[in-house]
Motif scaffolding. Structure first.
Motif, PDB file in Angstrom:
ATOM      1  N   THR A 115      -6.650   1.889   1.666  1.00  0.00           N
ATOM      2  CA  THR A 115      -5.256   1.464   1.761  1.00  0.00           C
ATOM      3  C   THR A 115      -4.550   2.196   2.902  1.00  0.00           C
ATOM      4  N   SER A 116      -3.889   1.427   3.750  1.00  0.00           N
ATOM      5  CA  SER A 116      -3.090   1.990   4.841  1.00  0.00           C
ATOM      6  C   SER A 116      -1.629   1.655   4.567  1.00  0.00           C
ATOM      7  N   THR A 117      -0.764   2.673   4.629  1.00  0.00           N
ATOM      8  CA  THR A 117       0.649   2.497   4.292  1.00  0.00           C
ATOM      9  C   THR A 117       1.525   2.923   5.459  1.00  0.00           C
ATOM     10  N   LEU A 118       2.415   2.020   5.851  1.00  0.00           N
ATOM     11  CA  LEU A 118       3.410   2.320   6.879  1.00  0.00           C
ATOM     12  C   LEU A 118       4.730   2.622   6.181  1.00  0.00           C
ATOM     13  N   SER A 119       5.266   3.821   6.415  1.00  0.00           N
ATOM     14  CA  SER A 119       6.548   4.220   5.827  1.00  0.00           C
ATOM     15  C   SER A 119       7.626   4.175   6.902  1.00  0.00           C
ATOM     16  N   ILE A 120       8.733   3.512   6.572  1.00  0.00           N
ATOM     17  CA  ILE A 120       9.862   3.392   7.500  1.00  0.00           C
ATOM     18  C   ILE A 120      11.047   4.124   6.890  1.00  0.00           C
ATOM     19  N   HIS A 121      11.577   5.084   7.628  1.00  0.00           N
ATOM     20  CA  HIS A 121      12.690   5.896   7.145  1.00  0.00           C
ATOM     21  C   HIS A 121      14.007   5.331   7.660  1.00  0.00           C
ATOM     22  N   GLN A 122      14.930   5.078   6.730  1.00  0.00           N
ATOM     23  CA  GLN A 122      16.267   4.574   7.055  1.00  0.00           C
ATOM     24  C   GLN A 122      16.180   3.347   7.977  1.00  0.00           C
ATOM     25  N   ALA A 123      15.764   2.255   7.388  1.00  0.00           N
ATOM     26  CA  ALA A 123      15.548   1.016   8.138  1.00  0.00           C
ATOM     27  C   ALA A 123      16.809   0.564   8.867  1.00  0.00           C
TER      28      ALA A 123
END
Length: 254
Positions: A115-123
């Motif tokens: 599993t690869s997860t992209l986290s986006i902070h304060q979109a």
């Protein structure tokens, strides 16, 4: 030795395969039987697997390799895709067709299960669009796409302007309005049909942190400051108008 005579009585026995009376013939027969026995005893090799050319390619572990996802402006969000394959894959993320660099707002993490997860902070609004996770190994590649939609919340007025205000000449007047929305709304102050701009007498403040109060302050109020004041609150989600506050300037305090 008469071979014919022996063949007459040996024919009654099924296990007797041949009658040999010559030494050379006997040796030849033994060699032939030995070869037959050796061939019979060799293990039978059967390939029960059918090998496909793409058997080792990465595969998306999901019913569909494309989906849609929403996130409220300013909030954190994550996009995850799981890939499988005989050989471990290298996953690269793309945004709008370009490789996505990692930084303080964009982080990529991977787990042992693929599993690869992209986290986006304060979109932000600029983060809206197509994100592609591309898994690659020696046998090929696979892609999964997420279309991210950034949701904005239309402004609402929590506390409106007062309907009327009386101010004494040369004193200070302050109008307040409380409004919220995502992203944080902007404000335009009006007197009648004229937009007000800050100067050495007119001061404007906007909300900071969790405070949602906007203020308009006029120093050293003069008779020409009298009139109907209003505010236009807006963001990309929409806009709305406050009620009008009728300001009366008197020469003396009542």
């Amino acid at each position: 030795m008469d071979k014919t005579i022996h063949e007459q009585w040996t024919c009654k026995f099924a296990k007797v395969k041949a009658v040999v009376v010559q030494l050379d013939e006997l040796i030849s027969r033994i060699k032939i039987d030995h070869k037959i026995q050796k061939t019979t005893e060799e293990p039978l090799s059967i390939n029960i697997f059918t090998t496909r050319a793409d058997a080792g390619e990465p595969k998306v572990e999901a019913p569909k390799s494309a989906n849609y996802q929403s996130c409220v402006f300013g909030q954190d969000t994550q996009i995850s895709w799981k890939f499988s394959g005989i050989e471990k894959s290298q996953v690269t993320w793309f945004f709008k067709g370009q490789p996505l660099p990692t930084n303080s707002r964009f982080q990529v993490t991977e787990t042992d299960d693929g599993t690869s997860t992209l986290s986006i902070h304060q979109a932000e609004l600029v983060d809206q669009g197509d994100y592609i996770a591309r898994a690659t190994n020696a046998d090929g590649e696979a892609e999964a796409r997420t279309t991210l939609n950034i949701v904005c919340i239309k402004p609402i007025i929590n506390t409106n302007l007062d309907a009327a205000m009386q101010v004494t000449k040369d004193e200070t007047m302050t109008l307040k309005i409380a409004a919220s929305g995502t992203p944080k709304p902007g404000i335009v102050w009006m007197r009648g049909n004229d937009q007000l701009t800050p100067n050495n007498r007119i001061q404007m403040t906007t909300p900071t942190h969790n405070v949602d109060i906007y203020t308009l302050t006029i120093l050293n109020v003069q008779p020409e400051d009298q009139g109907e004041y209003s505010a236009m609150i807006s963001n990309v989600g929409g806009s709305l108008q406050s009620i009008k506050c009728k300001v009366t300037v008197s020469s003396t305090s009542s």
